[in-house]
Scaffold this motif. Structure first.
Motif, PDB file in Angstrom:
ATOM      1  N   PHE A 118      -1.518 -20.643  14.631  1.00 38.84           N
ATOM      2  CA  PHE A 118      -1.518 -19.195  13.903  1.00 38.84           C
ATOM      3  C   PHE A 118      -2.041 -19.362  12.452  1.00 38.84           C
ATOM      4  CE2 PHE A 118       0.778 -16.239  16.728  1.00 38.84           C
ATOM      5  CZ  PHE A 118       0.975 -17.110  17.714  1.00 38.84           C
ATOM      6  N   GLY A 119      -2.546 -18.276  12.071  1.00 35.62           N
ATOM      7  CA  GLY A 119      -2.943 -18.035  10.573  1.00 35.62           C
ATOM      8  C   GLY A 119      -1.533 -18.097   9.893  1.00 35.62           C
ATOM      9  N   THR A 120      -1.682 -17.888   8.508  1.00 37.54           N
ATOM     10  CA  THR A 120      -0.598 -17.849   7.518  1.00 37.54           C
ATOM     11  C   THR A 120       0.067 -16.619   7.488  1.00 37.54           C
ATOM     12  OG1 THR A 120      -2.415 -17.706   6.022  1.00 37.54           O
ATOM     13  CG2 THR A 120      -1.269 -19.965   6.129  1.00 37.54           C
ATOM     14  N   GLY A 121      -0.535 -15.516   8.227  1.00 35.44           N
ATOM     15  CA  GLY A 121       0.040 -14.241   8.206  1.00 35.44           C
ATOM     16  C   GLY A 121      -0.351 -13.330   6.904  1.00 35.44           C
ATOM     17  N   THR A 122      -0.305 -12.042   7.101  1.00 36.63           N
ATOM     18  CA  THR A 122      -0.372 -11.124   6.022  1.00 36.63           C
ATOM     19  C   THR A 122       0.958 -10.261   6.008  1.00 36.63           C
ATOM     20  OG1 THR A 122      -2.722 -11.322   5.782  1.00 36.63           O
ATOM     21  CG2 THR A 122      -1.541  -9.216   4.849  1.00 36.63           C
ATOM     22  N   ARG A 123       1.728 -10.247   4.961  1.00 35.72           N
ATOM     23  CA  ARG A 123       2.848  -9.248   5.094  1.00 35.72           C
ATOM     24  C   ARG A 123       2.420  -7.888   4.526  1.00 35.72           C
ATOM     25  NH1 ARG A 123       8.665 -11.137   2.564  1.00 35.72           N
ATOM     26  NH2 ARG A 123       8.398 -12.521   4.677  1.00 35.72           N
ATOM     27  N   LEU A 124       2.509  -6.904   5.178  1.00 30.33           N
ATOM     28  CA  LEU A 124       2.309  -5.501   4.711  1.00 30.33           C
ATOM     29  C   LEU A 124       3.633  -4.700   4.395  1.00 30.33           C
ATOM     30  CD1 LEU A 124       0.339  -2.994   4.186  1.00 30.33           C
ATOM     31  CD2 LEU A 124       0.615  -2.479   6.961  1.00 30.33           C
ATOM     32  N   THR A 125       3.648  -4.113   3.274  1.00 24.31           N
ATOM     33  CA  THR A 125       4.398  -3.275   2.961  1.00 24.31           C
ATOM     34  C   THR A 125       3.947  -1.842   2.713  1.00 24.31           C
ATOM     35  OG1 THR A 125       5.740  -5.111   1.628  1.00 24.31           O
ATOM     36  CG2 THR A 125       6.145  -2.805   0.995  1.00 24.31           C
ATOM     37  N   VAL A 126       4.709  -0.856   3.276  1.00 23.69           N
ATOM     38  CA  VAL A 126       4.002   0.547   3.134  1.00 23.69           C
ATOM     39  C   VAL A 126       5.182   1.391   2.280  1.00 23.69           C
ATOM     40  CG1 VAL A 126       3.258   2.694   4.200  1.00 23.69           C
ATOM     41  CG2 VAL A 126       3.066   0.467   5.225  1.00 23.69           C
ATOM     42  N   ILE A 127       4.764   1.996   1.297  1.00 22.71           N
ATOM     43  CA  ILE A 127       5.496   2.437   0.178  1.00 22.71           C
ATOM     44  C   ILE A 127       5.384   4.104   0.355  1.00 22.71           C
ATOM     45  CG2 ILE A 127       6.002   2.879  -2.421  1.00 22.71           C
ATOM     46  CD1 ILE A 127       4.227   0.495  -2.829  1.00 22.71           C
ATOM     47  N   PRO A 128       6.516   4.753   0.950  1.00 26.92           N
ATOM     48  CA  PRO A 128       6.452   6.008   1.260  1.00 26.92           C
ATOM     49  C   PRO A 128       6.024   7.042   0.117  1.00 26.92           C
ATOM     50  CG  PRO A 128       8.593   5.213   1.896  1.00 26.92           C
ATOM     51  CD  PRO A 128       7.887   4.135   0.975  1.00 26.92           C
ATOM     52  N   VAL A 142       0.748  -1.375   0.014  1.00 30.42           N
ATOM     53  CA  VAL A 142      -0.052  -0.014   0.064  1.00 30.42           C
ATOM     54  C   VAL A 142       0.885   1.138   0.071  1.00 30.42           C
ATOM     55  CG1 VAL A 142      -1.927  -1.196   1.253  1.00 30.42           C
ATOM     56  CG2 VAL A 142      -0.294   0.126   2.586  1.00 30.42           C
ATOM     57  N   GLN A 143       0.168   2.355  -0.737  1.00 31.29           N
ATOM     58  CA  GLN A 143       0.943   3.542  -0.342  1.00 31.29           C
ATOM     59  C   GLN A 143       0.703   3.994   1.150  1.00 31.29           C
ATOM     60  OE1 GLN A 143       3.050   3.716  -3.890  1.00 31.29           O
ATOM     61  NE2 GLN A 143       2.699   5.617  -2.823  1.00 31.29           N
ATOM     62  N   GLU A 144       1.576   4.771   1.558  1.00 29.89           N
ATOM     63  CA  GLU A 144       1.421   5.375   2.838  1.00 29.89           C
ATOM     64  C   GLU A 144       0.293   6.115   2.862  1.00 29.89           C
ATOM     65  OE1 GLU A 144       4.818   7.718   4.037  1.00 29.89           O
ATOM     66  OE2 GLU A 144       4.287   7.367   6.151  1.00 29.89           O
ATOM     67  N   GLY A 145      -0.420   6.126   3.854  1.00 28.01           N
ATOM     68  CA  GLY A 145      -1.873   6.727   3.816  1.00 28.01           C
ATOM     69  C   GLY A 145      -2.966   6.107   3.492  1.00 28.01           C
ATOM     70  N   GLU A 146      -2.739   5.151   2.760  1.00 27.27           N
ATOM     71  CA  GLU A 146      -3.905   4.101   2.160  1.00 27.27           C
ATOM     72  C   GLU A 146      -4.220   3.332   3.342  1.00 27.27           C
ATOM     73  OE1 GLU A 146      -3.445   3.650  -2.444  1.00 27.27           O
ATOM     74  OE2 GLU A 146      -2.508   2.101  -1.266  1.00 27.27           O
ATOM     75  N   ALA A 154      -5.054   4.833   7.384  1.00 31.80           N
ATOM     76  CA  ALA A 154      -3.967   5.608   6.986  1.00 31.80           C
ATOM     77  C   ALA A 154      -2.697   5.277   7.353  1.00 31.80           C
ATOM     78  CB  ALA A 154      -4.132   7.147   7.670  1.00 31.80           C
ATOM     79  N   THR A 155      -2.191   4.129   6.750  1.00 32.92           N
ATOM     80  CA  THR A 155      -0.954   3.578   7.229  1.00 32.92           C
ATOM     81  C   THR A 155       0.258   4.513   7.165  1.00 32.92           C
ATOM     82  OG1 THR A 155      -0.761   2.862   4.772  1.00 32.92           O
ATOM     83  CG2 THR A 155      -1.639   1.158   6.050  1.00 32.92           C
ATOM     84  N   GLN A 156       1.029   3.895   7.785  1.00 34.15           N
ATOM     85  CA  GLN A 156       2.469   4.554   8.112  1.00 34.15           C
ATOM     86  C   GLN A 156       3.446   3.624   8.191  1.00 34.15           C
ATOM     87  OE1 GLN A 156       2.080   6.362  11.909  1.00 34.15           O
ATOM     88  NE2 GLN A 156       0.506   7.716  11.580  1.00 34.15           N
ATOM     89  N   THR A 157       4.770   4.169   7.662  1.00 35.93           N
ATOM     90  CA  THR A 157       5.724   2.976   7.399  1.00 35.93           C
ATOM     91  C   THR A 157       5.933   2.385   8.664  1.00 35.93           C
ATOM     92  OG1 THR A 157       7.349   4.956   7.970  1.00 35.93           O
ATOM     93  CG2 THR A 157       6.878   4.730   5.796  1.00 35.93           C
ATOM     94  N   THR A 158       5.699   3.083   9.841  1.00 35.65           N
ATOM     95  CA  THR A 158       6.056   2.042  11.053  1.00 35.65           C
ATOM     96  C   THR A 158       4.812   0.977  11.132  1.00 35.65           C
ATOM     97  OG1 THR A 158       4.488   3.301  12.098  1.00 35.65           O
ATOM     98  CG2 THR A 158       6.978   3.909  12.359  1.00 35.65           C
ATOM     99  N   ASP A 159       3.906   0.832  10.316  1.00 40.64           N
ATOM    100  CA  ASP A 159       2.950  -0.341  10.380  1.00 40.64           C
ATOM    101  C   ASP A 159       3.609  -1.513   9.586  1.00 40.64           C
ATOM    102  OD1 ASP A 159       0.240   2.043   9.774  1.00 40.64           O
ATOM    103  OD2 ASP A 159       1.303   1.215  11.571  1.00 40.64           O
ATOM    104  N   VAL A 160       4.831  -1.660   8.918  1.00 41.29           N
ATOM    105  CA  VAL A 160       5.223  -2.695   8.017  1.00 41.29           C
ATOM    106  C   VAL A 160       5.429  -3.800   8.736  1.00 41.29           C
ATOM    107  CG1 VAL A 160       6.291  -1.205   6.170  1.00 41.29           C
ATOM    108  CG2 VAL A 160       7.568  -1.892   7.996  1.00 41.29           C
ATOM    109  N   GLY A 161       5.287  -5.017   8.303  1.00 39.10           N
ATOM    110  CA  GLY A 161       5.359  -5.977   9.129  1.00 39.10           C
ATOM    111  C   GLY A 161       4.544  -7.318   8.686  1.00 39.10           C
TER     112      GLY A 161
END
Lengths: 109, 114
Positions: free
Chosen positions: A99-109, A13-17, A78-85
Protein backbone atom coordinates in the motif's frame (compact mmCIF):
# COMPACT_ATOMS: atom_id res chain seq x y z
CA UNK A 1 11.60 -3.40 -2.35
CA UNK A 2 8.42 -2.17 -3.89
CA UNK A 3 7.39 1.28 -2.78
CA UNK A 4 4.35 3.35 -3.46
CA UNK A 5 4.29 6.97 -2.42
CA UNK A 6 1.20 9.10 -2.15
CA UNK A 7 0.82 12.84 -2.05
CA UNK A 8 -0.39 14.83 -0.32
CA UNK A 9 -0.33 13.19 3.08
CA UNK A 10 -3.17 15.42 4.30
CA UNK A 11 -5.72 17.58 2.50
CA UNK A 12 -8.34 19.89 3.95
CA UNK A 13 -11.01 21.15 1.57
CA UNK A 14 -14.20 23.12 1.85
CA UNK A 15 -17.27 21.13 1.02
CA UNK A 16 -17.93 21.45 -2.68
CA UNK A 17 -14.27 21.82 -3.64
CA UNK A 18 -12.45 19.20 -5.68
CA UNK A 19 -9.80 16.86 -4.31
CA UNK A 20 -7.02 14.86 -5.93
CA UNK A 21 -4.54 12.37 -4.52
CA UNK A 22 -1.59 11.03 -6.46
CA UNK A 23 0.15 7.72 -6.24
CA UNK A 24 3.64 7.03 -7.61
CA UNK A 25 5.47 3.74 -7.78
CA UNK A 26 9.18 3.09 -8.15
CA UNK A 27 8.39 0.12 -10.39
CA UNK A 28 5.90 -0.70 -13.09
CA UNK A 29 2.68 -2.02 -11.63
CA UNK A 30 0.60 -4.86 -13.04
CA UNK A 31 -2.48 -3.20 -11.63
CA UNK A 32 -3.42 -0.65 -9.03
CA UNK A 33 -6.21 -0.70 -6.52
CA UNK A 34 -7.75 2.09 -4.48
CA UNK A 35 -9.19 1.79 -1.00
CA UNK A 36 -10.99 4.13 1.35
CA UNK A 37 -10.77 4.02 5.12
CA UNK A 38 -13.30 5.96 7.14
CA UNK A 39 -12.14 7.34 10.49
CA UNK A 40 -12.01 4.49 12.98
CA UNK A 41 -12.76 1.94 10.29
CA UNK A 42 -10.95 -0.49 8.07
CA UNK A 43 -9.89 -0.08 4.43
CA UNK A 44 -12.58 -0.86 1.90
CA UNK A 45 -11.94 -1.60 -1.76
CA UNK A 46 -13.07 1.04 -4.24
CA UNK A 47 -11.75 0.06 -7.64
CA UNK A 48 -9.00 -1.63 -9.63
CA UNK A 49 -7.22 -0.36 -12.75
CA UNK A 50 -5.31 -2.72 -14.99
CA UNK A 51 -4.69 -1.18 -18.40
CA UNK A 52 -2.19 1.51 -19.29
CA UNK A 53 -3.94 4.89 -19.46
CA UNK A 54 -7.16 3.47 -18.05
CA UNK A 55 -9.77 5.86 -16.65
CA UNK A 56 -12.72 4.75 -14.55
CA UNK A 57 -15.48 6.73 -12.89
CA UNK A 58 -17.68 6.06 -9.91
CA UNK A 59 -20.16 8.90 -9.57
CA UNK A 60 -18.02 11.86 -8.41
CA UNK A 61 -14.79 9.80 -8.25
CA UNK A 62 -12.46 9.53 -11.24
CA UNK A 63 -9.54 7.11 -11.22
CA UNK A 64 -6.66 7.16 -13.67
CA UNK A 65 -3.77 4.80 -14.34
CA UNK A 66 -0.72 6.29 -15.99
CA UNK A 67 0.52 5.34 -19.43
CA UNK A 68 3.69 3.86 -17.96
CA UNK A 69 1.69 2.08 -15.23
CA UNK A 70 3.83 3.71 -12.56
CA UNK A 71 1.40 6.33 -11.32
CA UNK A 72 -2.25 6.78 -10.61
CA UNK A 73 -4.63 9.41 -9.36
CA UNK A 74 -7.99 9.67 -7.66
CA UNK A 75 -10.02 12.82 -8.23
CA UNK A 76 -13.18 13.68 -6.33
CA UNK A 77 -15.43 16.35 -7.79
CA UNK A 78 -17.44 18.56 -5.45
CA UNK A 79 -16.49 16.88 -2.19
CA UNK A 80 -19.10 16.05 0.40
CA UNK A 81 -18.73 15.39 4.11
CA UNK A 82 -19.26 11.71 3.39
CA UNK A 83 -15.96 11.70 1.48
CA UNK A 84 -13.88 12.15 4.64
CA UNK A 85 -11.37 9.43 5.30
CA UNK A 86 -8.00 8.17 4.16
CA UNK A 87 -7.52 7.05 0.58
CA UNK A 88 -4.92 4.42 -0.22
CA UNK A 89 -3.56 3.12 -3.47
CA UNK A 90 -2.13 -0.39 -3.58
CA UNK A 91 -0.09 -2.42 -6.02
CA UNK A 92 0.22 -6.15 -6.40
CA UNK A 93 3.57 -7.85 -6.16
CA UNK A 94 4.43 -11.53 -6.25
CA UNK A 95 1.74 -12.88 -3.91
CA UNK A 96 1.63 -9.70 -1.86
CA UNK A 97 -0.24 -6.41 -1.85
CA UNK A 98 1.65 -3.26 -0.90
CA UNK A 99 0.00 0.00 0.00
CA UNK A 100 0.83 3.62 -0.44
CA UNK A 101 1.18 5.95 2.52
CA UNK A 102 -2.35 7.26 2.13
CA UNK A 103 -3.96 10.69 1.86
CA UNK A 104 -6.20 11.81 4.69
CA UNK A 105 -9.05 13.97 3.45
CA UNK A 106 -10.91 16.37 5.72
CA UNK A 107 -14.00 18.09 4.37
CA UNK A 108 -15.03 21.30 6.09
CA UNK A 109 -18.80 21.87 5.95
CA UNK B 1 -18.62 -7.55 4.78
CA UNK B 2 -16.48 -10.58 4.05
CA UNK B 3 -16.26 -13.23 6.75
CA UNK B 4 -13.09 -12.10 8.44
CA UNK B 5 -12.68 -11.71 12.17
CA UNK B 6 -9.77 -10.41 14.16
CA UNK B 7 -9.23 -11.13 17.84
CA UNK B 8 -8.73 -9.55 20.20
CA UNK B 9 -9.99 -6.14 19.07
CA UNK B 10 -8.07 -4.33 21.77
CA UNK B 11 -5.14 -5.38 23.89
CA UNK B 12 -2.78 -3.74 26.33
CA UNK B 13 0.34 -5.69 27.16
CA UNK B 14 3.62 -5.13 28.90
CA UNK B 15 7.00 -4.84 27.25
CA UNK B 16 8.70 -8.18 26.90
CA UNK B 17 5.58 -10.32 26.93
CA UNK B 18 4.52 -12.52 24.01
CA UNK B 19 1.35 -11.56 22.17
CA UNK B 20 -0.62 -13.47 19.55
CA UNK B 21 -3.22 -11.90 17.30
CA UNK B 22 -5.64 -14.06 15.42
CA UNK B 23 -7.23 -13.62 12.03
CA UNK B 24 -10.05 -15.98 11.14
CA UNK B 25 -11.81 -16.16 7.77
CA UNK B 26 -14.80 -18.10 6.53
CA UNK B 27 -14.28 -17.33 2.82
CA UNK B 28 -11.75 -20.08 2.09
CA UNK B 29 -9.46 -17.48 0.52
CA UNK B 30 -5.93 -18.55 -0.25
CA UNK B 31 -4.10 -15.32 0.56
CA UNK B 32 -3.92 -13.72 3.98
CA UNK B 33 -1.98 -10.66 5.08
CA UNK B 34 -1.00 -8.87 8.25
CA UNK B 35 -0.47 -5.10 8.14
CA UNK B 36 0.27 -2.53 10.75
CA UNK B 37 -1.01 1.02 10.48
CA UNK B 38 0.82 3.94 12.02
CA UNK B 39 0.36 7.68 11.44
CA UNK B 40 2.43 8.86 8.51
CA UNK B 41 3.28 5.34 7.37
CA UNK B 42 0.05 4.08 5.90
CA UNK B 43 -0.39 0.33 5.82
CA UNK B 44 2.83 -1.61 6.04
CA UNK B 45 2.98 -5.30 5.26
CA UNK B 46 4.34 -7.47 8.07
CA UNK B 47 3.90 -11.03 6.78
CA UNK B 48 1.67 -12.74 4.31
CA UNK B 49 0.56 -16.25 3.46
CA UNK B 50 -0.23 -17.78 0.09
CA UNK B 51 -1.41 -21.11 1.41
CA UNK B 52 -1.38 -23.41 4.40
CA UNK B 53 2.13 -23.39 5.87
CA UNK B 54 3.29 -21.05 3.08
CA UNK B 55 4.29 -17.68 4.46
CA UNK B 56 6.69 -14.92 3.58
CA UNK B 57 8.03 -11.72 5.05
CA UNK B 58 6.80 -8.26 4.28
CA UNK B 59 8.61 -4.96 4.64
CA UNK B 60 8.43 -4.73 8.46
CA UNK B 61 8.74 -8.35 9.62
CA UNK B 62 11.41 -7.94 12.32
CA UNK B 63 10.04 -8.91 15.73
CA UNK B 64 7.06 -10.75 14.26
CA UNK B 65 6.35 -14.33 13.31
CA UNK B 66 3.32 -15.94 11.74
CA UNK B 67 1.75 -19.33 11.35
CA UNK B 68 -0.94 -20.73 9.14
CA UNK B 69 -1.79 -24.32 9.95
CA UNK B 70 -5.31 -24.09 8.53
CA UNK B 71 -6.75 -22.17 5.61
CA UNK B 72 -9.04 -20.18 7.88
CA UNK B 73 -6.56 -19.02 10.51
CA UNK B 74 -3.53 -16.76 10.27
CA UNK B 75 -1.76 -15.98 13.53
CA UNK B 76 0.60 -13.09 14.15
CA UNK B 77 2.95 -13.42 17.12
CA UNK B 78 5.06 -10.80 18.77
CA UNK B 79 7.61 -12.93 20.59
CA UNK B 80 8.64 -10.17 22.97
CA UNK B 81 6.53 -7.05 22.60
CA UNK B 82 8.21 -3.66 22.45
CA UNK B 83 6.74 -0.17 22.63
CA UNK B 84 7.54 0.35 18.93
CA UNK B 85 5.01 -2.38 18.17
CA UNK B 86 2.17 -0.29 19.56
CA UNK B 87 -0.04 0.02 16.52
CA UNK B 88 -3.28 -0.92 14.84
CA UNK B 89 -2.99 -4.29 13.16
CA UNK B 90 -5.14 -5.27 10.20
CA UNK B 91 -5.61 -8.65 8.66
CA UNK B 92 -6.67 -8.92 5.02
CA UNK B 93 -7.67 -11.75 2.74
CA UNK B 94 -7.72 -12.21 -1.01
CA UNK B 95 -8.92 -15.04 -3.18
CA UNK B 96 -5.97 -14.68 -5.54
CA UNK B 97 -2.85 -12.64 -6.15
CA UNK B 98 -3.52 -11.91 -9.79
CA UNK B 99 -5.61 -9.09 -11.16
CA UNK B 100 -9.27 -8.66 -10.29
CA UNK B 101 -8.85 -9.76 -6.72
CA UNK B 102 -9.73 -7.19 -4.12
CA UNK B 103 -8.60 -7.44 -0.53
CA UNK B 104 -11.06 -7.62 2.33
CA UNK B 105 -9.98 -6.31 5.70
CA UNK B 106 -10.81 -7.24 9.23
CA UNK B 107 -11.92 -4.67 11.77
CA UNK B 108 -8.42 -4.26 13.16
CA UNK B 109 -6.72 -4.90 16.50
CA UNK B 110 -5.47 -1.98 18.54
CA UNK B 111 -2.39 -3.10 20.45
CA UNK B 112 -0.74 -1.00 23.12
CA UNK B 113 2.59 -2.05 24.59
CA UNK B 114 3.39 -0.31 27.87
Amino acid sequence: GQQVMQIPQYQHVQEGEDFTTYCNSSTTLSNIQWYKQRPGGHPVFLIQLVKSGEVKKQKRLTFQFGEAKKNSSLHITATQTTDVGTYFCAGSGANNLFFGTGTRLTVIP
Amino acid sequence: DAGITQSPRHKVTETGTPVTLRCHQTENHRYMYWYRQDPGHGLRLIHYSYGVKDTDKGEVSDGYSVSRSKTEDFLLTLESATSSQTSVYFCAIRSGASTNTEAFFGQGTRLTVV
